[in-house]
Design a protein around this motif. Structure first.
Motif, short mmCIF file in Angstrom:
data_model
loop_
_atom_site.label_atom_id
_atom_site.label_comp_id
_atom_site.label_asym_id
_atom_site.label_seq_id
_atom_site.Cartn_x
_atom_site.Cartn_y
_atom_site.Cartn_z
N LEU A 57 1.13 -1.27 0.08
CA LEU A 57 0.14 -0.23 0.68
C LEU A 57 0.78 1.09 -0.39
O LEU A 57 2.18 1.18 0.58
CB LEU A 57 -1.13 -0.11 1.81
CG LEU A 57 -2.20 -0.88 1.14
CD1 LEU A 57 -1.82 -2.05 1.63
CD2 LEU A 57 -3.64 -0.51 2.13
N HIS A 58 0.44 2.47 -0.22
CA HIS A 58 0.63 3.39 -0.45
C HIS A 58 0.60 4.05 1.28
O HIS A 58 0.39 3.44 2.16
CB HIS A 58 -0.52 4.64 -0.89
CG HIS A 58 0.56 6.36 -1.38
ND1 HIS A 58 -0.13 6.87 -0.21
CD2 HIS A 58 1.54 6.89 -2.37
CE1 HIS A 58 0.47 8.20 -1.04
NE2 HIS A 58 0.86 7.86 -1.51
N GLY A 59 1.45 4.82 1.71
CA GLY A 59 1.11 5.51 2.70
C GLY A 59 0.25 6.60 3.24
O GLY A 59 -0.90 6.39 1.95
N SER A 60 -0.28 6.47 4.33
CA SER A 60 -1.37 7.39 5.14
C SER A 60 -1.26 9.18 5.61
O SER A 60 -2.35 9.22 6.44
CB SER A 60 -1.90 6.40 5.95
OG SER A 60 -0.20 6.49 7.11
N ALA A 61 -0.36 9.27 4.45
CA ALA A 61 -0.75 11.10 4.31
C ALA A 61 -1.42 11.48 4.46
O ALA A 61 -1.05 13.21 4.46
CB ALA A 61 1.35 10.93 4.49
N ASN A 62 -1.97 11.03 3.13
CA ASN A 62 -3.17 11.83 2.49
C ASN A 62 -4.41 11.34 2.61
O ASN A 62 -4.63 9.89 2.94
CB ASN A 62 -2.75 11.74 0.67
CG ASN A 62 -1.01 11.57 0.32
OD1 ASN A 62 -0.54 10.62 0.66
ND2 ASN A 62 -0.79 12.20 0.10
#
Length: 310
Positions: A57-62
């Motif tokens: 997964l992509h990170g959770s900053a967005n």
């Protein structure tokens, strides 16, 4: 003992570590699949722990992050050979402290949203924009008058969600945000596929079941930041009893080496039968990733993603 290969529904392995494009709130155009690192030694180590597939997964900053990539752990293969080509497309969404930059320091106050209510409104705005964008393409393809609409890779990805061609996996902790998010998506006719982390899922398990969302949780992580103080180790068992398809994931290179032990914690905390607990790291994550017809159980006709335990 022969078992199905373990499937990790939430991983960040096989990347260069740069999993957040945190420059803006919506980065739906970026793709994990563009930079899979096939030489990451975590692939070798996690295979030794029985893992045969991982959802990177992509990170959770967005609030709306990048597109994810399901891979098979093929040590020695190329980045393209590692991709689980039959898997439906997915995308990372996020709620909570990471999105509103609560812990980013005093300098991180310039990016919208800065509040939970702003995060919810951003979803509403983005889906309205994506719906208008998709309709403009439909009109042009029907009439073929003038120039086509300008291509927007960000809105393309969001439009695919509305069209049920891309599925949401959402980083989430608190029950109030989970409820607000599900209601916002229902307004747009969108079913959330999986809520990741979901450490307060036990509080809203009945709502998750009615919506049709699944839950990919930690087995017993808690207390590492303020919004997870209400986490309990019985979370997985309680969601399971409510009819939610539950998995336990790693989100960690080391923990992924012993997800069989993480599944066993559902037996200890909540009395989940051992066979059902094993599904928390095999068949259930396959269902969450919509690849259960290929992997996740020992059945004729499925792909031979197996773990042999000494």
């Amino acid at each position: 003992h022969l078992s199905p290969g373990i499937i990790d529904c939430h991983s960040h392995m096989a990347t260069d570590g740069g999993i957040n494009e945190s420059s803006q709130s919506v980065t739906a155009e970026v793709r994990i699949g563009d930079f899979i690192d096939a030489t990451d030694v975590s692939i070798y180590r996690q295979l030794a722990g029985g893992v045969t597939a991982a959802h990177v997964l992509h990170g959770s900053a967005n609030a709306i992050g990048g597109q994810c990539q399901l891979i098979k752990l093929r040590w020695g293969g190329t980045p393209e050979a590692m991709k689980f080509t039959e898997a439906p497309a997915t995308i990372k969404f996020a709620l909570g402290e990471n999105v509103k930059q609560s812990n980013w320091g005093a300098q991180s106050t310039g990016r919208y949203p800065q509040t939970r209510m702003g995060v919810e409104q951003l979803f509403q705005d983005e889906f309205a924009a994506a719906r208008a964008y998709a309709e403009s393409w439909q009109r042009w393809e029907r009439d073929r008058r003038g120039l086509p609409p300008r291509r927007d890779l960000e809105l393309d990805a969001i439009a695919e969600i509305i069209q049920k061609r891309r599925w949401i996996h959402c980083h989430s902790y608190r029950q109030d945000e989970i409820l607000a998010f599900l209601r916002a998506m229902e307004l747009h006719g969108v079913r959330v596929q999986t809520l990741q982390h979901i450490l307060e899922g036990y509080k809203v398990a009945d709502v998750l079941a009615r919506h049709g969302a699944t839950g990919s949780s930690f087995s017993d992580w808690w207390g590492y930041k303020f919004e997870v103080l209400d986490a309990i180790p019985f979370n997985g068992a309680l969601m399971h009893r409510a009819g939610v398809v539950v998995s336990f994931n790693s989100d960690d290179r080391e923990l992924a080496r012993h997800l069989n032990h993480e599944a066993a914690k559902a037996v200890k905390y909540g009395g989940v039968p051992p066979v059902e607990a094993l599904k928390f790291v095999t068949l259930n994550p396959a269902k969450q990733l919509m690849v259960e017809q290929y992997v996740g159980s020992l059945e004729p006709g499925k792909q031979a993603d197996l773990a042999l335990w000494s």
